[in-house]
Write an enzyme that holds these catalytic residues in place. Structure first.
Site, PDB file in Angstrom:
ATOM      1  N   GLY A  46       0.834  -1.192   0.000  1.00 40.24           N
ATOM      2  CA  GLY A  46       0.000   0.000   0.000  1.00 40.24           C
ATOM      3  C   GLY A  46       0.870   1.244   0.000  1.00 40.24           C
ATOM      4  N   GLN A  51       3.081  10.017   1.256  1.00 35.53           N
ATOM      5  CA  GLN A  51       4.363   9.301   1.240  1.00 35.53           C
ATOM      6  C   GLN A  51       5.200   9.627   0.005  1.00 35.53           C
ATOM      7  OE1 GLN A  51       2.496   5.273   2.167  1.00 35.53           O
ATOM      8  NE2 GLN A  51       4.462   5.115   3.206  1.00 35.53           N
ATOM      9  N   CYS A  88       6.111  -0.176   7.264  1.00 35.38           N
ATOM     10  CA  CYS A  88       5.750   0.984   6.448  1.00 35.38           C
ATOM     11  C   CYS A  88       6.907   1.327   5.527  1.00 35.38           C
ATOM     12  CB  CYS A  88       5.441   2.162   7.365  1.00 35.38           C
ATOM     13  SG  CYS A  88       5.002   3.678   6.490  1.00 35.38           S
ATOM     14  N   LEU A  89       6.616   1.618   4.264  1.00 37.91           N
ATOM     15  CA  LEU A  89       7.676   1.962   3.312  1.00 37.91           C
ATOM     16  C   LEU A  89       8.407   3.239   3.730  1.00 37.91           C
ATOM     17  CD1 LEU A  89       5.992   1.176  -0.134  1.00 37.91           C
ATOM     18  CD2 LEU A  89       7.641  -0.211   1.132  1.00 37.91           C
ATOM     19  N   HIS A 130      -4.058   1.310   7.633  1.00 37.35           N
ATOM     20  CA  HIS A 130      -2.711   1.893   7.661  1.00 37.35           C
ATOM     21  C   HIS A 130      -2.600   3.051   6.667  1.00 37.35           C
ATOM     22  CE1 HIS A 130       1.844   1.431   7.874  1.00 37.35           C
ATOM     23  NE2 HIS A 130       1.685   2.166   6.782  1.00 37.35           N
ATOM     24  N   GLU A 131      -3.081   2.820   5.443  1.00 40.25           N
ATOM     25  CA  GLU A 131      -2.933   3.861   4.405  1.00 40.25           C
ATOM     26  C   GLU A 131      -3.840   5.058   4.687  1.00 40.25           C
ATOM     27  OE1 GLU A 131      -0.387   3.583   2.727  1.00 40.25           O
ATOM     28  OE2 GLU A 131      -0.068   1.446   3.052  1.00 40.25           O
ATOM     29  N   HIS A 134      -2.374   7.420   7.065  1.00 41.06           N
ATOM     30  CA  HIS A 134      -1.376   8.320   6.462  1.00 41.06           C
ATOM     31  C   HIS A 134      -2.026   9.635   6.003  1.00 41.06           C
ATOM     32  CE1 HIS A 134       2.520   6.386   6.286  1.00 41.06           C
ATOM     33  NE2 HIS A 134       2.028   5.265   5.791  1.00 41.06           N
TER      34      HIS A 134
HETATM   35 ZN    ZN Z   1       2.899   3.437   5.734  1.00 44.57          ZN
END
Ligand code: ZN
Length: 161
Positions: A46, A51, A88-89, A130-131, A134
């Protein structure tokens, strides 16, 4: 399509509130394509627009069933609980234990500007929560029950080898 640079934890843009999208412009479509490419390139499941440095309410998810783009996503139903690892990226090399609903229904708009709802169970429910966090400037580290230590992370890597 192009890869976009993934912003890291310290970047203040990750803490800001993303704005709703009123028009699906060509620029938004390019953003969505770039986000999918960037997510796949980073082996993520995701990605949220903040991000990649864009404060707009758009996320992409792909847990292996093909990518879905969600514009202005909003959780309208949540139930159950799951407690498990999450990463998380924007926070590479780390992982923590996070409690999430086991099932969510998300209302969103697609790139044609049509409203739709999407149901997420288990891992997909986790990814959607999660997304969407953000978009509200929240990171999973804010709500993690605890973070895995470096030793635990190394052990997991060895087990996988
Ligand atoms: Zn994330």
């Amino acid at each position: 399509m192009a890869l976009r640079k993934i912003r890291l934890e310290e970047d203040p843009i990750l803490r800001k509130l993303a704005r709703p999208i009123t028009d699906i412009t060509p620029k938004i479509k390019v953003l969505a394509e770039d986000m999918i490419e960037t997510m796949h390139h980073a082996n993520g499941v995701g990605l949220a627009a903040p991000q990649v440095g864009v404060l707009k309410r758009i996320i992409v998810v792909d847990i292996g069933e093909g990518p879905t783009v969600l514009v202005n996503p909003e959780i309208i139903e949540r139930d159950g609980e799951q407690v498990g690892p999450e990463g998380c990226l924007s926070i590479p090399g780390k992982s923590g234990i996070v409690s999430r609903p086991n099932h969510v229904i998300v209302k969103a708009m697609n790139l044609e500007g049509e409203a739709f709802t999407m149901e997420g169970e288990e891992f997909m429910a986790r990814a959607l929560c999660h997304e969407i966090d953000h978009l509200n400037g929240q990171l999973y580290t804010d709500i993690a029950e605890r973070m895995y230590t470096d030793d635990e992370m190394n052990m997991e890597e060895e087990e996988m080898e």
